[in-house]
Enzyme design. Structure first.
Site, mmCIF file in Angstrom:
data_model
loop_
_atom_site.group_PDB
_atom_site.id
_atom_site.type_symbol
_atom_site.label_atom_id
_atom_site.label_comp_id
_atom_site.label_asym_id
_atom_site.label_seq_id
_atom_site.Cartn_x
_atom_site.Cartn_y
_atom_site.Cartn_z
ATOM 1 N N TYR A 1 -5.880 -1.874 8.637
ATOM 2 C CA TYR A 1 -4.863 -2.501 8.242
ATOM 3 C C TYR A 1 -4.448 -2.141 6.841
ATOM 4 C CZ TYR A 1 -1.698 -6.520 7.722
ATOM 5 O OH TYR A 1 -0.756 -7.373 7.543
ATOM 6 N N PHE B 1 26.848 4.877 6.573
ATOM 7 C CA PHE B 1 26.588 5.237 8.048
ATOM 8 C C PHE B 1 26.860 3.569 8.303
ATOM 9 C CE2 PHE B 1 23.640 4.759 11.549
ATOM 10 C CZ PHE B 1 24.333 5.641 12.597
ATOM 11 N N ASP B 2 27.314 3.583 9.628
ATOM 12 C CA ASP B 2 27.234 2.024 10.032
ATOM 13 C C ASP B 2 26.320 1.098 9.938
ATOM 14 O OD1 ASP B 2 27.918 4.370 11.777
ATOM 15 O OD2 ASP B 2 27.843 3.133 13.781
ATOM 16 N N ASP C 1 20.771 8.408 0.963
ATOM 17 C CA ASP C 1 20.529 8.272 2.271
ATOM 18 C C ASP C 1 20.172 9.666 2.791
ATOM 19 O OD1 ASP C 1 20.390 7.998 5.053
ATOM 20 O OD2 ASP C 1 22.033 6.732 5.348
ATOM 21 N N ALA D 1 18.594 10.730 5.578
ATOM 22 C CA ALA D 1 17.990 10.971 6.959
ATOM 23 C C ALA D 1 18.144 12.445 7.284
ATOM 24 C CB ALA D 1 18.978 10.115 7.899
ATOM 25 N N LYS E 1 15.115 11.329 11.905
ATOM 26 C CA LYS E 1 15.899 12.649 12.211
ATOM 27 C C LYS E 1 15.116 13.848 11.466
ATOM 28 C CE LYS E 1 19.091 9.346 11.910
ATOM 29 N NZ LYS E 1 18.899 7.890 12.362
ATOM 30 N N HIS F 1 30.870 -0.620 20.945
ATOM 31 C CA HIS F 1 30.444 0.662 21.547
ATOM 32 C C HIS F 1 29.140 0.445 22.232
ATOM 33 C CE1 HIS F 1 28.958 0.849 17.753
ATOM 34 N NE2 HIS F 1 28.093 1.784 17.856
#
Ligand code: F0G
Length: 456
Positions: A71, A123-124, A214, A216, A257, A448
């Site tokens: 843990y 990004f969204d 960011d 990614a 990614k 979407h």
């Protein structure tokens, strides 16, 4: 030798079940012409996203078996922490279950209502998490960055003048952080130059603001720097990544990614006080500070993936796959977003289907036809995602009508790409017959994902 081939052998295979055109027609109709609602088993080549869809290596699977599921302070945590520190150089590492969890955590601690967060382009999920805090997410990509026909090396760059203008207008106390997305997914996966990262850093220094990346797709971004920016050709990919991180105060990462795994993420940063605040929130919602919602085996896979992603043979093949796909589509006069970015080729549906107005969703119609024609699953980034009705009930289309063909890492071979090109070319030849779409059900948020459509 000029041929660049996949720098791996295939040891385990996942069969693709072939489908007929009739089967695909029935499936897309049943899915309401929405690719998110098509059962994955009915898809031949799945280019919906490059996120969490990587094939892992033998070393990653071996590391998974070694995963320590204690843990607290598991051995796998130390492997993960050390791999993240090695590449980012940041002092504190906070694991999360994916990128948006890192974003939610960060903004829940640093963003107060009424603040603004500038970026090259959010990004969204980043935008949604900022707006969820009652703040505004602002995009300042360089002029031409969003134009599918402008050719430039670093179309993902921040417009430094507009960033500075934004800081002067809003005042530094209103800005918790400046962000840079590398590569810039929302504008075609376009890279950001080292020079632009340095300039953004200089503006942040001038106003005493922190800079977060960011990251990614940090390694893909670094490859473009190596290939295109003077002075980097002889540098190792890893050292370019390390330099990118060195200009920032922290980062948010979707490990799905460029860490070559199916799940995971993290925040890494230097500010100790902020790290303590983040860890306290982490324990509340994600898990204890040394696993953050991930299993020990996931931490192991990320640690190994971060080493593999800076392998230059891998990255040469990766970027070459995207570039050669784009080149073949360009040669066939298929309208795409040029130049291609790092993880995807984007078809330009506005020029592909010029007879369809924005309110008939040319991008979504193209997505449906790609599936019918060849079982290819792509995603619309256009008026379904970003269009809206104005106060007078008129439909306002998105700035671009794009269809993203995102390439999962190490999953498809060059003959899958041959087939893809054939499908797109066939479809282009009969493009005049493609009909538009209208809403069957319009979802109130993030349209979407769940909206359904009928043919006009
Ligand atoms: N930042 C960028 C630049 C992204 O592309 C994504 C996800 C995230 C953050 C969020 O990470 O999915 O792990 O929560 N992009 C995926 C895509 C979904 O298809 O482009 P996440």
């Amino acid at each position: 030798m000029k041929t660049i081939f996949e720098p791996f052998r295939i040891k385990m295979v996942e069969p693709i079940r072939m489908t007929t055109r009739e089967e695909r027609l029935a499936a897309i109709e049943q899915a309401g012409y929405n690719p998110f609602l098509i059962p994955a088993e009915k898809v031949l080549i799945d280019l919906l996203t490059d996120s969490g869809t990587s094939a892992m290596s033998t070393d990653q699977w071996a590391a998974m078996i070694k995963g320590d599921e204690a843990y607290a302070c598991a051995r796998s945590w130390y492997a993960f922490e050390s791999a993240v520190k090695d590449i980012t150089g940041f002092a504190h590492v906070i694991p999360t279950h994916q990128g948006r969890a890192a974003e939610r955590l960060l903004f829940s601690v640093i963003a107060k209502e009424g603040m603004v967060v500038p970026s090259n382009t959010h990004f969204d999920t980043t935008r949604a998490n900022i707006e969820h805090r009652g703040c505004r997410a602002l995009d300042f990509v360089v002029p031409g960055g969003e134009d599918p026909e402008v050719i430039a090396d670093f179309k993902g760059n921040m417009d430094i003048a507009r960033l500075e203008e934004c800081i002067k207008t809003n005042g530094t106390e209103k800005i918790p952080v400046v962000m840079l997305t590398v590569t810039n997914n929302a504008t075609g996966g376009q890279p950001v130059s080292m020079e632009n990262i340095r300039q953004t850093r200089a503006v942040c220094d001038r106003y005493g603001l922190p800079l977060f990346l960011d990251v990614a797709r940090f390694a893909e971004n670094a490859w473009f720097i190596k290939m295109r920016e003077p002075g980097f050709a002889d540098r190792s990919l890893k050292s370019i990544c390390q330099e990118m991180f060195s200009y920032a105060d922290g980062c948010t990462m979707s490990a799905k990614k460029d860490a070559l795994v199916n799940i995971g993420g993290f925040i890494a940063l230097n500010d100790e006080k902020l790290a303590v605040g983040l860890k306290n929130m982490l324990i509340l919602t994600e898990g204890y500070a040394t696993y953050g919602g991930l299993a020990g085996r996931d931490l192991e896979a990320i640690a190994q993936g971060l080493k593999e992603v800076v392998d230059e043979d891998y990255m040469r093949y990766r970027i070459h796959t995207v570039a050669s796909l784009a080149e073949r589509l360009n040669q066939a006069n298929i309208p795409i977003f040029n130049p291609p970015g790092g993880h995807a080729v984007y078809l330009d549906a506005r020029r592909f289907l010029p007879h369809l107005p924005p309110e008939q969703f040319p991008g979504q119609a193209l997505v449906a036809e790609l599936f019918i024609e060849g079982g290819i699953r792509a995603v619309e980034i256009g008026s379904v995602m970003f269009g809206y009705w104005d106060a007078d009930g008129r439909f306002v289309g998105a700035p671009n009508e794009l269809v993203r063909l995102a390439l999962p890492r190490r999953v498809y071979t060059s003959s899958h790409m041959d087939y893809l090109v054939e499908v797109v070319v066939e479809l282009h030849a009969r493009r005049h017959q493609v009909r538009g779409l209208k809403f069957r059900y319009e979802a109130p948020v993030l349209r979407h994902f769940t909206s359904t459509f009928d043919r006009v």
